[in-house]
Each structure stands twice: as structure tokens, then as C-alpha cells.
Enzyme design. Structure first.
Site, PDB file in Angstrom:
ATOM      1  N   GLY A   1       0.693  -1.268   0.139  1.00 53.25           N
ATOM      2  CA  GLY A   1       0.039   0.171   0.026  1.00 53.25           C
ATOM      3  C   GLY A   1       0.820   1.261   0.091  1.00 53.25           C
ATOM      4  CG  HIS A   2       5.057   1.785   0.806  1.00 55.16           C
ATOM      5  ND1 HIS A   2       6.348   1.956   1.265  1.00 55.16           N
ATOM      6  CD2 HIS A   2       5.190   1.012  -0.401  1.00 55.16           C
ATOM      7  CE1 HIS A   2       7.433   1.527   0.527  1.00 55.16           C
ATOM      8  NE2 HIS A   2       6.371   0.692  -0.278  1.00 55.16           N
ATOM      9  CG  HIS A   3       4.886   2.961  -3.704  1.00 51.13           C
ATOM     10  ND1 HIS A   3       5.895   3.573  -3.674  1.00 51.13           N
ATOM     11  CD2 HIS A   3       5.550   1.490  -4.343  1.00 51.13           C
ATOM     12  CE1 HIS A   3       7.005   2.945  -3.575  1.00 51.13           C
ATOM     13  NE2 HIS A   3       6.890   1.604  -3.825  1.00 51.13           N
ATOM     14  CB  ALA A   4      -1.963   3.610  -2.735  1.00 51.87           C
TER      15      ALA A   4
ATOM     16  CG  ASN B   1       5.416   7.727  -3.601  1.00 51.67           C
ATOM     17  OD1 ASN B   1       5.557   6.401  -3.318  1.00 51.67           O
ATOM     18  ND2 ASN B   1       4.778   8.047  -4.486  1.00 51.67           N
TER      19      ASN B   1
END
Length: 314
Positions: free
Chosen positions: A130-133, A174
């Protein structure tokens, strides 16, 4: 320590192509290693629940969420396409939405378990990551930002004033920074290879954002020095009431996705340190959510080292 292990079969049905590194086999690699290490009996197994729409919208724009739902409806319609390329690295297929909803739901469920005292900490073995969404955009294999959803939920449900997100994936999160950057109640601390995907200039650390960029080839010594010099003092000053972990294992030396050179022991070491911080500041409350890790053997070993530390067994 009591550790919840949260997952769902739907997370293994999302498939972005036979040769795509973000594969269903990632979940099985962790599970198989837990069996081999005779660790399953020490974990409290929970089946993930789907995230509620209100909790999803605390981190994502409604128009974006509605777009994902609409595209999946097209995929499931008679004579609909098989897939949508949301962006070059992120492919949506008929089962992707369920997997993403269970992934975000697992993170919310984990917050409830640790905040109510049902367990000390939790590991969510879910995918897609999930951490690029971003709030309004899928990116880098990610549709919904599981860790940001969990942070916003913890704020709203339990009125927490200080939540720390620690991200040790090889890639900069990001999307997480995009969602929480204006929220002084959430500290986002990220170690990552730089320059590297997502190829944005993360800039300087500021306010509630701590950047810990590492050059390609960085190994255990410099990684640990960076964490000692930057992360621990920042957490000591922030005194988080809850620690959330974006647990990416693609910084492992065997993972060809990146060029960092961490070992199994490094993932245990940073987890032990986060456990010490949680004991001091957050009543031992930690929620860890799987992000990257694509070399299956290394992923299984490193994740199990991480989970063993969560159990207090390292």
C-alpha cells in the site's frame, strides 16, 4: 508477547500477471516459513475483514475510490476486459478490489486488537502492498494505502495524538508521505534506497517527516548506524502512542528488486528496537503491515525474523 497474525485468502487471488514480482506466492512464502519454524502455534490467527468505506475515505479521495470500484465492475461484467493497467506497474483484475479491501481492513482490525488489549502487536500478511498509493492515485503495485488507513483510523477511533509510521521498505513510501505530510499527529519515518523508484526527490526531513535515504550497496553497518543516529532519537522525542510498521523486506541482499544489502538479522534488529520503543512509549502496541519483498525465500526468512521479534522470541 501476544501477536496477532491477520490474513485472508482473497489476498492470494489478486494476480497482475504470471511474471509479475508482486505475486500471490508471497503470502505462501511467509506462511510456509512460519510452519517450518514451528511458529504458527505461537500466533493468534485472525481472518481479515473488509475495510469500511468511511475508514477508506479517511485516507483516500472519494472520486478515486469510486473510480476503482467502477473499473472492477467493468472487469466483472459479461464480455468485460480481463485487466486494466492503472499505471505501468499496477494492474487491476477482477479479484484485485477484494484483496485491497481485505488488506486495508486487516490493518484497521489490527489497530482494534492492539488498542483494546486483545494482543500486544499484530502482523498483517496481506497484499497488494500500500505505501505507494496516493490519496487519489494507484501506484507501484498499490491501490489503497493500508498503513495510512490504519493511522487515520487510530486517530479517529481512539483519539491518539501521536502515531509513528516506520517504513523500512527498499522504496520510499511516497504515497504514505503524501497522505500524512500535513498531519502533525503522525510521524512518518522512512529508510529507503535513493535515488530509486519512485524516482521523486523526497527532499529534506521536516516537521513530521523523517527521511533516511541510503545509497545502493548499503549494508548492515551503515543501515544500523543510520537508524541509531536518526530514527531512535526521533522516536524518543516524539513518544508515539502507537507504532505502525510498513514492513518491506525487499531491502534484503537476496532481493533483486533493489540494491540494498540487508540480512535476515537486520530485520530482527530493527524490530527489536521498535519493540523497545513501543514498550517505553506506546504500551507495547505495534501494528506491522506487509509491503515489499519479492525474492520468495528471502521474504519468508526475513518476515519470520520480524515476526519472531514481535513475539519476543529473538
Amino acid at each position: 508477547m501476544t501477536t496477532a497474525y491477520i490474513t485472508h485468502d482473497a489476498c492470494e487471488k489478486h494476480q497482475m500477471g504470471d511474471d509479475h514480482p508482486e505475486s500471490p506466492a508471497r503470502i505462501g512464502a511467509i506462511h510456509d516459513r512460519l510452519i517450518a519454524g514451528q511458529m504458527l502455534d505461537f500466533l493468534r490467527w485472525h481472518e481479515a475483514e473488509k475495510v469500511q468505506m468511511a475508514d477508506l475515505l479517511a485516507a483516500h479521495e472519494q472520486s478515486y475510490v469510486e473510480e476503482i470500484f467502477a473499473k472492477v465492475a467493468e472487469l466483472q461484467a459479461p464480455h468485460g476486459p480481463d485487466t486494466f493497467n492503472i499505471e505501468p506497474e499496477t494492474v487491476l483484475m477482477a479479484h484485485s478490489l477484494d484483496a485491497a479491501l481485505y488488506g486495508a481492513g486487516a490493518a484497521v482490525q489490527a489497530v482494534d486488537l492492539v488498542m483494546t488489549g486483545a494482543c500486544h502487536n499484530a502482523f498483517c500478511s496481506v497484499r497488494p502492498p500500500g505505501h505507494h498509493a496516493l490519496a487519489n492515485q494507484a501506484m507501484g503495485f498499490c491501490f489503497f494505502n493500508n498503513i495510512a488507513v490504519a493511522a487515520k483510523y487510530a486517530q479517529q477511533k481512539y483519539q491518539l495524538k501521536r502515531i509513528a509510521i516506520v517504513d523500512f521498505d527498499v522504496h520510499h513510501g511516497n504515497g504514505t508521505e503524501h497522505i500524512v505530510a500535513a498531519d502533525k499527529g503522525i510521524l512518518y519515518a522512512s529508510s529507503y534506497q535513493h535515488p530509486f523508484y519512485p524516482y521523486n526527490d523526497p527532499g529534506e526531513s521536516h516537521d513530521n517527516i523523517l527521511h533516511m535515504p541510503l545509497e545502493a550497496g548499503t549494508g548492515s553497518e551503515l543501515f544500523r548506524q543510520t537508524i541509531n543516529d536518526k530514527l531512535w532519537p526521533t522516536l524518543e522525542q516524539f513518544q508515539p502512542e502507537l507504532i505502525l510498521i510498513s514492513a518491506g523486506f525487499d531491502a534484503h541482499q537476496a532481493d533483486e528488486m533493489g540494491q540494498l544489502r540487508l540480512t535476515d538479522a537486520d530485520f530482527a534488529w530493527i524490530t527489536d528496537g521498535l519493540m523497545a520503543q513501543a514498550k517505553k512509549h506506546s504500551q507495547e502496541r505495534i501494528v506491522s503491515v506487509l509491503e515489499g519483498g519479492y525474492q520468495l525465500d528471502a521474504l519468508g526468512r526475513a518476515a519470520c525474523c520480524h515476526i519472531r521479534s514481535l513475539l519476543g522470541m529473538s
